[in-house]
Design an enzyme around this catalytic site. Structure first.
Site, PDB file in Angstrom:
ATOM      1  CG  LEU A   8      44.709  34.773  52.337  1.00 60.40           C
ATOM      2  CD1 LEU A   8      46.133  35.202  52.010  1.00 60.40           C
ATOM      3  CD2 LEU A   8      43.714  35.850  51.908  1.00 60.40           C
TER       4      LEU A   8
ATOM      5  CB  ALA B 189      32.767  55.743  58.930  1.00 62.76           C
TER       6      ALA B 189
ATOM      7  CG  ASP C 207      40.035  41.469  57.384  1.00 64.76           C
ATOM      8  OD1 ASP C 207      39.440  42.134  58.252  1.00 64.76           O
ATOM      9  OD2 ASP C 207      40.200  41.853  56.211  1.00 64.76           O
TER      10      ASP C 207
ATOM     11  CB  ALA D 214      34.449  43.325  47.201  1.00 67.13           C
TER      12      ALA D 214
ATOM     13  N   GLY E 119      44.737  45.174  51.190  1.00 63.11           N
ATOM     14  CA  GLY E 119      44.037  46.416  51.411  1.00 63.11           C
ATOM     15  C   GLY E 119      44.526  47.558  50.548  1.00 63.11           C
TER      16      GLY E 119
ATOM     17  CD  GLU F 278      50.725  19.314  23.110  1.00 61.21           C
ATOM     18  OE1 GLU F 278      50.560  19.189  24.352  1.00 61.21           O
ATOM     19  OE2 GLU F 278      51.505  20.119  22.603  1.00 61.21           O
TER      20      GLU F 278
ATOM     21  CB  CYS G 136      54.096  17.377  22.633  1.00 57.19           C
ATOM     22  SG  CYS G 136      53.696  17.511  24.394  1.00 57.19           S
TER      23      CYS G 136
END
Length: 348
Positions: free
Chosen positions: A214, A174, A210, A164, A277, A60, A92
Protein backbone atom coordinates in the site's frame (compact mmCIF):
# COMPACT_ATOMS: atom_id res chain seq x y z
CA UNK A 1 -11.70 47.97 -8.29
CA UNK A 2 -8.64 47.18 -10.38
CA UNK A 3 -8.60 47.75 -14.12
CA UNK A 4 -9.45 44.83 -16.44
CA UNK A 5 -5.77 44.16 -17.04
CA UNK A 6 -5.07 43.92 -13.32
CA UNK A 7 -8.11 41.67 -12.83
CA UNK A 8 -6.86 39.39 -15.57
CA UNK A 9 -3.52 39.10 -13.79
CA UNK A 10 -5.32 38.28 -10.56
CA UNK A 11 -7.34 35.55 -12.28
CA UNK A 12 -4.18 34.02 -13.67
CA UNK A 13 -2.55 34.27 -10.25
CA UNK A 14 -5.48 32.48 -8.63
CA UNK A 15 -5.31 29.69 -11.22
CA UNK A 16 -1.61 29.38 -10.44
CA UNK A 17 -2.34 29.35 -6.69
CA UNK A 18 -4.76 26.45 -7.18
CA UNK A 19 -2.11 24.57 -9.17
CA UNK A 20 0.57 25.30 -6.55
CA UNK A 21 -1.70 24.05 -3.76
CA UNK A 22 -1.61 20.50 -5.18
CA UNK A 23 1.85 20.13 -3.64
CA UNK A 24 0.22 20.38 -0.19
CA UNK A 25 -2.03 17.35 -0.77
CA UNK A 26 -1.00 14.49 1.47
CA UNK A 27 1.18 16.94 3.42
CA UNK A 28 -0.87 19.65 5.13
CA UNK A 29 -3.64 17.65 6.86
CA UNK A 30 -5.35 18.55 9.14
CA UNK A 31 -4.65 22.02 7.79
CA UNK A 32 -6.16 22.92 4.42
CA UNK A 33 -4.01 22.52 1.27
CA UNK A 34 -3.87 26.18 0.33
CA UNK A 35 -1.96 27.90 -2.45
CA UNK A 36 -0.91 31.56 -2.58
CA UNK A 37 0.68 33.87 -5.13
CA UNK A 38 2.03 37.39 -4.54
CA UNK A 39 1.93 40.07 -7.23
CA UNK A 40 4.06 43.17 -6.85
CA UNK A 41 2.66 46.66 -7.38
CA UNK A 42 3.22 46.31 -11.13
CA UNK A 43 1.37 42.98 -11.30
CA UNK A 44 4.36 40.65 -11.69
CA UNK A 45 4.53 37.37 -9.76
CA UNK A 46 7.15 37.72 -7.02
CA UNK A 47 6.22 34.88 -4.66
CA UNK A 48 4.25 31.67 -4.49
CA UNK A 49 3.75 28.97 -1.92
CA UNK A 50 1.65 26.13 -0.53
CA UNK A 51 0.79 25.02 2.99
CA UNK A 52 3.60 23.14 4.69
CA UNK A 53 3.24 20.17 7.06
CA UNK A 54 1.49 20.85 10.40
CA UNK A 55 3.57 23.23 12.46
CA UNK A 56 5.10 24.71 9.31
CA UNK A 57 4.20 27.85 7.42
CA UNK A 58 0.84 28.51 5.84
CA UNK A 59 0.72 29.18 2.11
CA UNK A 60 0.42 32.96 2.52
CA UNK A 61 3.52 33.09 4.69
CA UNK A 62 5.54 30.92 2.28
CA UNK A 63 4.57 33.19 -0.63
CA UNK A 64 5.17 36.43 1.28
CA UNK A 65 8.53 35.19 2.57
CA UNK A 66 9.52 34.48 -1.04
CA UNK A 67 8.35 37.92 -2.16
CA UNK A 68 10.11 39.86 0.59
CA UNK A 69 9.92 43.64 0.18
CA UNK A 70 8.50 43.19 -3.33
CA UNK A 71 5.13 42.43 -1.73
CA UNK A 72 4.76 45.99 -0.40
CA UNK A 73 1.96 47.75 -2.27
CA UNK A 74 1.17 44.53 -4.14
CA UNK A 75 -1.56 41.88 -4.07
CA UNK A 76 -1.80 38.60 -2.19
CA UNK A 77 -3.89 36.05 -4.09
CA UNK A 78 -4.89 32.97 -2.11
CA UNK A 79 -7.24 30.02 -2.57
CA UNK A 80 -8.69 30.24 0.98
CA UNK A 81 -9.49 33.28 3.11
CA UNK A 82 -6.42 34.07 5.25
CA UNK A 83 -6.77 32.68 8.77
CA UNK A 84 -7.30 35.05 11.68
CA UNK A 85 -6.33 32.97 14.70
CA UNK A 86 -3.32 31.78 16.67
CA UNK A 87 -2.75 28.04 16.28
CA UNK A 88 0.62 26.37 15.91
CA UNK A 89 1.53 29.47 13.94
CA UNK A 90 0.38 33.07 14.05
CA UNK A 91 -2.53 34.45 11.99
CA UNK A 92 -1.93 34.93 8.29
CA UNK A 93 -3.77 38.23 8.50
CA UNK A 94 -1.01 39.64 10.71
CA UNK A 95 1.66 38.44 8.30
CA UNK A 96 -0.19 40.00 5.38
CA UNK A 97 -0.44 43.34 7.19
CA UNK A 98 3.23 43.24 8.12
CA UNK A 99 4.14 42.62 4.46
CA UNK A 100 2.47 45.84 3.35
CA UNK A 101 0.26 44.32 0.64
CA UNK A 102 -2.41 46.74 -0.54
CA UNK A 103 -4.90 44.16 -1.76
CA UNK A 104 -5.91 40.57 -0.95
CA UNK A 105 -7.94 38.38 -3.29
CA UNK A 106 -9.22 35.03 -2.08
CA UNK A 107 -11.50 32.37 -3.55
CA UNK A 108 -13.11 30.39 -0.73
CA UNK A 109 -14.39 31.80 2.55
CA UNK A 110 -13.03 29.87 5.52
CA UNK A 111 -15.88 27.72 6.95
CA UNK A 112 -13.97 27.02 10.17
CA UNK A 113 -15.38 29.38 12.82
CA UNK A 114 -12.10 29.31 14.72
CA UNK A 115 -10.03 30.54 11.77
CA UNK A 116 -12.62 32.60 9.88
CA UNK A 117 -12.87 36.39 9.85
CA UNK A 118 -9.62 37.15 8.10
CA UNK A 119 -11.24 39.20 5.33
CA UNK A 120 -12.98 41.47 7.83
CA UNK A 121 -9.78 41.96 9.84
CA UNK A 122 -7.85 42.96 6.74
CA UNK A 123 -10.56 45.40 5.62
CA UNK A 124 -10.61 47.07 9.03
CA UNK A 125 -6.86 47.58 8.68
CA UNK A 126 -7.36 49.36 5.35
CA UNK A 127 -6.49 46.53 2.95
CA UNK A 128 -8.58 46.26 -0.22
CA UNK A 129 -10.12 42.76 -0.01
CA UNK A 130 -12.07 40.97 -2.73
CA UNK A 131 -13.49 37.50 -3.19
CA UNK A 132 -13.15 35.73 -6.53
CA UNK A 133 -15.89 35.38 -9.11
CA UNK A 134 -18.24 32.39 -9.03
CA UNK A 135 -16.14 30.40 -11.51
CA UNK A 136 -12.95 31.08 -9.54
CA UNK A 137 -14.64 30.03 -6.31
CA UNK A 138 -15.91 26.85 -7.97
CA UNK A 139 -12.46 26.02 -9.34
CA UNK A 140 -10.94 26.38 -5.88
CA UNK A 141 -13.73 24.47 -4.10
CA UNK A 142 -13.43 21.57 -6.54
CA UNK A 143 -9.66 21.58 -6.55
CA UNK A 144 -7.24 20.53 -3.80
CA UNK A 145 -9.45 22.12 -1.11
CA UNK A 146 -12.34 19.76 -1.92
CA UNK A 147 -11.67 17.04 0.65
CA UNK A 148 -10.84 19.52 3.42
CA UNK A 149 -14.04 21.46 2.76
CA UNK A 150 -16.00 18.20 2.81
CA UNK A 151 -14.56 17.41 6.23
CA UNK A 152 -15.55 20.85 7.51
CA UNK A 153 -19.10 20.43 6.21
CA UNK A 154 -19.76 16.78 7.11
CA UNK A 155 -17.39 15.98 9.97
CA UNK A 156 -15.85 13.00 8.18
CA UNK A 157 -13.28 12.38 5.46
CA UNK A 158 -14.02 12.54 1.76
CA UNK A 159 -14.02 8.94 0.51
CA UNK A 160 -12.86 7.82 -2.93
CA UNK A 161 -13.41 4.22 -4.02
CA UNK A 162 -10.76 3.17 -6.52
CA UNK A 163 -10.73 -0.03 -8.54
CA UNK A 164 -9.23 -1.49 -11.71
CA UNK A 165 -11.40 -3.82 -13.78
CA UNK A 166 -12.19 -5.33 -17.14
CA UNK A 167 -14.94 -3.87 -19.32
CA UNK A 168 -17.42 -6.28 -17.74
CA UNK A 169 -16.52 -5.16 -14.24
CA UNK A 170 -14.26 -8.02 -13.16
CA UNK A 171 -11.31 -7.34 -10.88
CA UNK A 172 -9.98 -10.91 -11.17
CA UNK A 173 -10.41 -13.80 -13.56
CA UNK A 174 -12.20 -17.03 -12.67
CA UNK A 175 -8.89 -18.60 -11.57
CA UNK A 176 -8.22 -15.65 -9.25
CA UNK A 177 -5.50 -14.04 -11.37
CA UNK A 178 -5.60 -10.25 -11.34
CA UNK A 179 -2.08 -8.93 -12.11
CA UNK A 180 -2.23 -6.99 -14.18
CA UNK A 181 -5.70 -6.19 -15.55
CA UNK A 182 -4.72 -2.61 -16.34
CA UNK A 183 -1.48 -1.43 -17.88
CA UNK A 184 1.58 0.42 -16.54
CA UNK A 185 0.19 3.89 -17.33
CA UNK A 186 -2.86 3.21 -15.16
CA UNK A 187 -0.68 1.94 -12.34
CA UNK A 188 1.56 5.01 -12.61
CA UNK A 189 -1.53 7.25 -12.46
CA UNK A 190 -2.88 5.36 -9.43
CA UNK A 191 0.43 5.67 -7.55
CA UNK A 192 0.48 9.40 -8.23
CA UNK A 193 -3.00 9.64 -6.69
CA UNK A 194 -1.82 7.72 -3.63
CA UNK A 195 0.64 10.52 -2.96
CA UNK A 196 -2.20 13.05 -2.73
CA UNK A 197 -4.49 11.33 -0.23
CA UNK A 198 -4.22 11.00 3.54
CA UNK A 199 -5.14 7.37 4.14
CA UNK A 200 -5.49 4.22 2.05
CA UNK A 201 -7.84 1.48 3.27
CA UNK A 202 -8.15 -2.18 2.28
CA UNK A 203 -9.99 -5.07 3.93
CA UNK A 204 -8.54 -8.13 5.57
CA UNK A 205 -9.60 -10.18 2.52
CA UNK A 206 -7.25 -8.18 0.30
CA UNK A 207 -4.57 -8.41 2.98
CA UNK A 208 -4.80 -12.20 3.01
CA UNK A 209 -4.96 -12.60 -0.75
CA UNK A 210 -2.29 -10.10 -1.85
CA UNK A 211 -0.19 -9.01 1.18
CA UNK A 212 -0.07 -5.48 -0.30
CA UNK A 213 2.45 -2.87 0.83
CA UNK A 214 0.00 0.00 0.00
CA UNK A 215 2.88 2.37 -0.63
CA UNK A 216 3.08 5.12 -3.24
CA UNK A 217 5.88 4.25 -5.64
CA UNK A 218 7.78 6.05 -8.37
CA UNK A 219 8.40 4.80 -11.92
CA UNK A 220 11.69 3.13 -10.97
CA UNK A 221 10.02 1.29 -8.09
CA UNK A 222 11.36 3.44 -5.27
CA UNK A 223 9.17 4.99 -2.61
CA UNK A 224 7.67 8.42 -3.22
CA UNK A 225 8.42 11.19 -0.74
CA UNK A 226 4.75 11.47 0.25
CA UNK A 227 3.15 8.33 1.66
CA UNK A 228 -0.45 7.83 2.83
CA UNK A 229 -1.41 6.31 6.14
CA UNK A 230 -1.90 2.58 5.43
CA UNK A 231 -4.95 1.00 7.02
CA UNK A 232 -6.50 -2.46 7.09
CA UNK A 233 -10.17 -2.68 8.07
CA UNK A 234 -11.62 -5.86 9.61
CA UNK A 235 -11.56 -8.04 12.70
CA UNK A 236 -8.88 -10.45 11.48
CA UNK A 237 -5.48 -9.82 13.04
CA UNK A 238 -2.81 -8.32 10.79
CA UNK A 239 0.28 -10.58 10.91
CA UNK A 240 3.44 -9.08 12.37
CA UNK A 241 5.26 -9.69 9.10
CA UNK A 242 2.60 -8.23 6.81
CA UNK A 243 4.05 -5.88 4.19
CA UNK A 244 1.47 -3.23 5.01
CA UNK A 245 2.92 -2.72 8.48
CA UNK A 246 6.17 -1.29 7.10
CA UNK A 247 8.66 0.28 9.46
CA UNK A 248 7.68 3.94 9.35
CA UNK A 249 4.85 3.92 11.90
CA UNK A 250 2.27 4.82 9.26
CA UNK A 251 0.10 1.72 9.67
CA UNK A 252 -3.30 1.45 11.34
CA UNK A 253 -5.47 -1.60 11.98
CA UNK A 254 -9.12 -0.57 11.95
CA UNK A 255 -10.59 -3.44 13.96
CA UNK A 256 -14.21 -3.01 12.84
CA UNK A 257 -16.56 -3.97 10.03
CA UNK A 258 -18.44 -0.67 10.25
CA UNK A 259 -17.24 1.84 7.60
CA UNK A 260 -18.37 4.88 9.61
CA UNK A 261 -16.52 3.62 12.68
CA UNK A 262 -13.45 2.92 10.57
CA UNK A 263 -13.41 6.49 9.27
CA UNK A 264 -13.71 7.82 12.82
CA UNK A 265 -10.76 5.64 13.88
CA UNK A 266 -8.59 7.36 11.25
CA UNK A 267 -8.70 10.62 13.20
CA UNK A 268 -8.56 14.00 11.48
CA UNK A 269 -7.62 12.84 7.98
CA UNK A 270 -9.46 14.57 5.12
CA UNK A 271 -9.24 12.19 2.14
CA UNK A 272 -9.51 8.41 2.29
CA UNK A 273 -8.90 6.10 -0.66
CA UNK A 274 -10.70 2.75 -0.43
CA UNK A 275 -8.81 0.20 -2.52
CA UNK A 276 -10.09 -2.98 -0.94
CA UNK A 277 -11.95 -5.81 -2.60
CA UNK A 278 -15.62 -6.21 -3.55
CA UNK A 279 -16.96 -6.65 -0.03
CA UNK A 280 -15.20 -3.59 1.38
CA UNK A 281 -16.39 -1.47 -1.55
CA UNK A 282 -19.91 -2.81 -1.06
CA UNK A 283 -19.86 -1.98 2.66
CA UNK A 284 -18.88 1.65 2.01
CA UNK A 285 -21.48 1.98 -0.76
CA UNK A 286 -24.23 0.44 1.37
CA UNK A 287 -23.36 2.87 4.17
CA UNK A 288 -23.62 5.85 1.79
CA UNK A 289 -19.98 6.68 2.38
CA UNK A 290 -18.56 6.77 -1.15
CA UNK A 291 -18.22 10.34 -2.38
CA UNK A 292 -16.20 9.63 -5.50
CA UNK A 293 -15.28 6.70 -7.72
CA UNK A 294 -12.05 6.36 -9.67
CA UNK A 295 -12.34 3.48 -12.12
CA UNK A 296 -9.52 2.18 -14.31
CA UNK A 297 -11.04 0.12 -17.12
CA UNK A 298 -9.00 -2.22 -19.32
CA UNK A 299 -10.13 -3.28 -22.84
CA UNK A 300 -10.72 -6.85 -21.71
CA UNK A 301 -13.77 -9.05 -21.20
CA UNK A 302 -13.37 -11.86 -18.66
CA UNK A 303 -16.94 -13.15 -18.56
CA UNK A 304 -16.49 -14.83 -15.20
CA UNK A 305 -14.44 -13.98 -12.14
CA UNK A 306 -14.62 -11.68 -9.15
CA UNK A 307 -16.85 -8.57 -9.54
CA UNK A 308 -15.67 -5.11 -8.58
CA UNK A 309 -18.28 -4.84 -5.82
CA UNK A 310 -20.64 -7.02 -3.84
CA UNK A 311 -23.09 -6.39 -1.01
CA UNK A 312 -23.76 -2.76 -1.92
CA UNK A 313 -27.28 -2.89 -0.51
CA UNK A 314 -29.05 -2.63 -3.87
CA UNK A 315 -31.98 -4.93 -4.71
CA UNK A 316 -33.67 -2.99 -7.51
CA UNK A 317 -32.59 -0.67 -10.30
CA UNK A 318 -34.37 2.22 -8.62
CA UNK A 319 -32.13 1.79 -5.60
CA UNK A 320 -28.84 1.89 -7.52
CA UNK A 321 -26.07 4.17 -6.29
CA UNK A 322 -25.87 7.05 -8.77
CA UNK A 323 -22.76 8.92 -9.88
CA UNK A 324 -22.01 11.85 -12.17
CA UNK A 325 -19.10 11.59 -14.61
CA UNK A 326 -16.60 14.37 -13.98
CA UNK A 327 -13.47 13.38 -15.88
CA UNK A 328 -12.33 10.90 -18.52
CA UNK A 329 -8.66 10.22 -19.25
CA UNK A 330 -7.15 7.83 -21.77
CA UNK A 331 -4.16 6.04 -20.25
CA UNK A 332 -2.56 4.20 -23.16
CA UNK A 333 -4.98 1.30 -23.76
CA UNK A 334 -6.98 1.92 -20.56
CA UNK A 335 -9.59 4.51 -19.59
CA UNK A 336 -9.69 6.32 -16.25
CA UNK A 337 -13.09 7.58 -15.11
CA UNK A 338 -13.68 9.94 -12.20
CA UNK A 339 -17.24 10.19 -10.91
CA UNK A 340 -18.83 11.91 -7.92
CA UNK A 341 -21.81 10.65 -5.98
CA UNK A 342 -25.25 12.10 -6.49
CA UNK A 343 -26.31 13.09 -2.97
CA UNK A 344 -29.18 11.05 -1.56
CA UNK A 345 -31.27 12.26 1.34
CA UNK A 346 -29.96 10.87 4.60
CA UNK A 347 -26.73 9.42 3.22
CA UNK A 348 -24.34 12.30 3.77
Amino acid sequence: MPRDGARGRERRALAEAIAVSRSALGVSTPNPPVGAVVLDAAGAVVGRGATEAPGGRHAEVVALDAAGESARGGTLVVTLEPCDHHGRTGPCTARALDSGVARVVYAVSDPNPVAAGGAATLRRAGVDVARGDDDEVSAAENGPLRAWLHRQAHGRPFVTWKYAASLDGRVAAADGSSKWITGPDSRRHAHARRQEIDALVVGTGTLTADDPALTARLDHGGLAARQPLRAVMGLTDVPAGAAVRGDDGRFRHLATRDPAEALAMLGDVCHVLVEGGPRLAGAFLAAGLVDEVEAYLAPLVLGDGRPAVSGAGVTTLAGAHGFTLRETTVLSTDIHLRMTARPTEGTR
